[in-house]
Design a protein around this motif. Structure first.
Motif, PDB file in Angstrom:
ATOM      1  N   SER A  51       0.857  -1.185   0.000  1.00  0.00           N
ATOM      2  CA  SER A  51       0.000   0.000   0.000  1.00  0.00           C
ATOM      3  C   SER A  51       0.891   1.232   0.000  1.00  0.00           C
ATOM      4  N   ALA A  52       0.408   2.309  -0.623  1.00  0.00           N
ATOM      5  CA  ALA A  52       1.259   3.491  -0.783  1.00  0.00           C
ATOM      6  C   ALA A  52       0.421   4.739  -0.985  1.00  0.00           C
ATOM      7  N   LYS A  53       1.047   5.883  -0.761  1.00  0.00           N
ATOM      8  CA  LYS A  53       0.473   7.128  -1.247  1.00  0.00           C
ATOM      9  C   LYS A  53       0.632   7.058  -2.764  1.00  0.00           C
ATOM     10  N   PRO A  54      -0.359   7.429  -3.542  1.00  0.00           N
ATOM     11  CA  PRO A  54      -0.274   7.303  -4.999  1.00  0.00           C
ATOM     12  C   PRO A  54       0.601   8.396  -5.625  1.00  0.00           C
ATOM     13  N   ILE A  55       1.883   8.329  -5.314  1.00  0.00           N
ATOM     14  CA  ILE A  55       2.880   9.275  -5.823  1.00  0.00           C
ATOM     15  C   ILE A  55       4.099   8.458  -6.225  1.00  0.00           C
ATOM     16  N   ILE A  56       4.498   8.564  -7.475  1.00  0.00           N
ATOM     17  CA  ILE A  56       5.658   7.830  -7.975  1.00  0.00           C
ATOM     18  C   ILE A  56       6.926   8.538  -7.519  1.00  0.00           C
ATOM     19  N   ASP A  57       7.888   7.790  -6.987  1.00  0.00           N
ATOM     20  CA  ASP A  57       9.210   8.323  -6.640  1.00  0.00           C
ATOM     21  C   ASP A  57      10.211   7.792  -7.648  1.00  0.00           C
ATOM     22  N   LEU A  58      10.982   8.702  -8.246  1.00  0.00           N
ATOM     23  CA  LEU A  58      12.000   8.332  -9.222  1.00  0.00           C
ATOM     24  C   LEU A  58      13.352   8.842  -8.769  1.00  0.00           C
ATOM     25  N   ASP A  59      14.349   7.980  -8.814  1.00  0.00           N
ATOM     26  CA  ASP A  59      15.734   8.389  -8.605  1.00  0.00           C
ATOM     27  C   ASP A  59      16.424   8.382  -9.959  1.00  0.00           C
ATOM     28  N   CYS A  88      18.718  15.828   2.823  1.00  0.00           N
ATOM     29  CA  CYS A  88      19.066  14.434   2.529  1.00  0.00           C
ATOM     30  C   CYS A  88      20.299  14.405   1.637  1.00  0.00           C
ATOM     31  N   GLU A  89      21.406  14.038   2.227  1.00  0.00           N
ATOM     32  CA  GLU A  89      22.666  13.977   1.501  1.00  0.00           C
ATOM     33  C   GLU A  89      22.558  13.043   0.294  1.00  0.00           C
ATOM     34  N   GLY A  90      23.040  13.519  -0.858  1.00  0.00           N
ATOM     35  CA  GLY A  90      23.072  12.684  -2.043  1.00  0.00           C
ATOM     36  C   GLY A  90      21.724  12.489  -2.712  1.00  0.00           C
ATOM     37  N   ARG A  91      20.830  13.459  -2.558  1.00  0.00           N
ATOM     38  CA  ARG A  91      19.511  13.370  -3.194  1.00  0.00           C
ATOM     39  C   ARG A  91      18.994  14.778  -3.449  1.00  0.00           C
ATOM     40  N   GLU A  92      18.977  15.179  -4.707  1.00  0.00           N
ATOM     41  CA  GLU A  92      18.536  16.519  -5.096  1.00  0.00           C
ATOM     42  C   GLU A  92      17.110  16.441  -5.643  1.00  0.00           C
ATOM     43  N   ALA A  93      16.211  17.226  -5.068  1.00  0.00           N
ATOM     44  CA  ALA A  93      14.796  17.194  -5.453  1.00  0.00           C
ATOM     45  C   ALA A  93      14.499  18.220  -6.539  1.00  0.00           C
ATOM     46  N   PHE A  94      13.591  17.839  -7.432  1.00  0.00           N
ATOM     47  CA  PHE A  94      13.106  18.731  -8.476  1.00  0.00           C
ATOM     48  C   PHE A  94      11.586  18.710  -8.462  1.00  0.00           C
ATOM     49  N   ARG A  95      11.015  19.875  -8.771  1.00  0.00           N
ATOM     50  CA  ARG A  95       9.560  20.039  -8.797  1.00  0.00           C
ATOM     51  C   ARG A  95       9.158  20.425 -10.209  1.00  0.00           C
ATOM     52  N   HIS A 106       7.567  12.404  -7.509  1.00  0.00           N
ATOM     53  CA  HIS A 106       8.712  13.088  -6.916  1.00  0.00           C
ATOM     54  C   HIS A 106       9.941  12.692  -7.715  1.00  0.00           C
ATOM     55  N   LEU A 107      10.678  13.685  -8.177  1.00  0.00           N
ATOM     56  CA  LEU A 107      11.854  13.459  -9.002  1.00  0.00           C
ATOM     57  C   LEU A 107      13.101  13.833  -8.215  1.00  0.00           C
ATOM     58  N   TYR A 108      13.988  12.851  -8.038  1.00  0.00           N
ATOM     59  CA  TYR A 108      15.248  13.069  -7.329  1.00  0.00           C
ATOM     60  C   TYR A 108      16.403  12.741  -8.259  1.00  0.00           C
ATOM     61  N   VAL A 109      17.454  13.547  -8.203  1.00  0.00           N
ATOM     62  CA  VAL A 109      18.678  13.270  -8.946  1.00  0.00           C
ATOM     63  C   VAL A 109      19.745  12.935  -7.919  1.00  0.00           C
ATOM     64  N   CYS A 110      20.413  11.786  -8.131  1.00  0.00           N
ATOM     65  CA  CYS A 110      21.351  11.254  -7.146  1.00  0.00           C
ATOM     66  C   CYS A 110      22.622  10.757  -7.835  1.00  0.00           C
ATOM     67  N   PRO A 111      23.778  10.918  -7.197  1.00  0.00           N
ATOM     68  CA  PRO A 111      24.962  10.239  -7.717  1.00  0.00           C
ATOM     69  C   PRO A 111      24.837   8.741  -7.443  1.00  0.00           C
ATOM     70  N   LYS A 112      25.458   7.922  -8.286  1.00  0.00           N
ATOM     71  CA  LYS A 112      25.306   6.464  -8.175  1.00  0.00           C
ATOM     72  C   LYS A 112      25.791   5.915  -6.842  1.00  0.00           C
ATOM     73  N   ASP A 113      26.698   6.625  -6.181  1.00  0.00           N
ATOM     74  CA  ASP A 113      27.207   6.172  -4.889  1.00  0.00           C
ATOM     75  C   ASP A 113      26.697   7.048  -3.737  1.00  0.00           C
ATOM     76  N   LYS A 115      24.318   8.513  -0.726  1.00  0.00           N
ATOM     77  CA  LYS A 115      23.588   7.932   0.395  1.00  0.00           C
ATOM     78  C   LYS A 115      22.093   7.814   0.106  1.00  0.00           C
ATOM     79  N   GLY A 116      21.487   8.869  -0.418  1.00  0.00           N
ATOM     80  CA  GLY A 116      20.056   8.852  -0.688  1.00  0.00           C
ATOM     81  C   GLY A 116      19.663   7.747  -1.648  1.00  0.00           C
ATOM     82  N   PHE A 117      20.409   7.604  -2.737  1.00  0.00           N
ATOM     83  CA  PHE A 117      20.116   6.568  -3.725  1.00  0.00           C
ATOM     84  C   PHE A 117      20.341   5.177  -3.136  1.00  0.00           C
TER      85      PHE A 117
END
Length: 177
Positions: A51-59, A88-95, A106-113, A115-117
């Motif tokens: 079960s979830a809030k109906p919001i897609i999270d993308l890294d 949140c270290e290693g996770r940049e949010a975009f709106r 929710h759109l997040y940009v993360c480096p491959k290494d 912490k957030g990713f």
């Protein structure tokens, strides 16, 4: 002045979430695919049966922060505003600043290494592989959504203990355990 509050809604898993993720992924890939490694579906909507809030999270995963300025610029050209990392270290949010015909995400940009990713992937993969943890987390989320119906901060804060427990079993497991 009356403040509008968003009602927290946790709903049963919907298989259409995966289809919607693929649609959003294709769109984002078209904007910045030449700067990134991959795009991962993370968060509760990425776990079948949860079960979830109906919001897609993308890294959106980049090799390193070296390409981040180009990503910010390119996403900006396509109507996305960089909001920072929200602590949140290693996770940049975009709106998104425009209607794009997609369900909420929710759109997040993360480096491959980053912490957030790494935490997102470890938590997602654990829940995908463990039915009892998946059920426990789903029940917790439903209970918290009822208790904190109009208080997203308390809803999130009260999930922290569960998330931390799972991350200690996975990503932060002591050597030899």
């Amino acid at each position: 002045m009356t403040e509008t509050r968003r009602v927290i809604e946790v709903v049963p898993y919907n298989p259409e979430w995966e289809t919607e993720f693929e649609r959003i992924k294709k769109m984002i890939w078209g904007y910045i695919g030449d700067y990134i490694v991959t795009i991962e579906h993370v968060g509760s909507t990425s776990v079948e049966g949860l079960s979830a809030k109906p919001i897609i999270d993308l890294d959106v995963v980049m090799e390193s922060y070296d390409v981040f300025p180009e990503i910010v610029q390119r996403l900006g050209e396509h109507g996305y505003e960089h909001e920072g990392n929200f602590g949140c270290e290693g996770r940049e949010a975009f709106r998104r600043t425009f209607p794009d015909g997609c369900m909420k995400y929710h759109l997040y940009v993360c480096p491959k290494d980053g912490k957030g990713f790494l935490e997102h992937i470890a938590f997602r993969d654990y829940l995908r592989a463990n039915a009892s943890a998946r059920m426990e987390y789903g029940n917790l989320k439903k209970q918290l959504a009822e208790t904190y119906r109009l208080d997203i901060d308390s809803y999130v804060r009260n999930k922290t203990e569960f998330v931390t427990r799972i991350l200690k079993k996975t990503l932060y497991r002591a050597p030899g355990v």
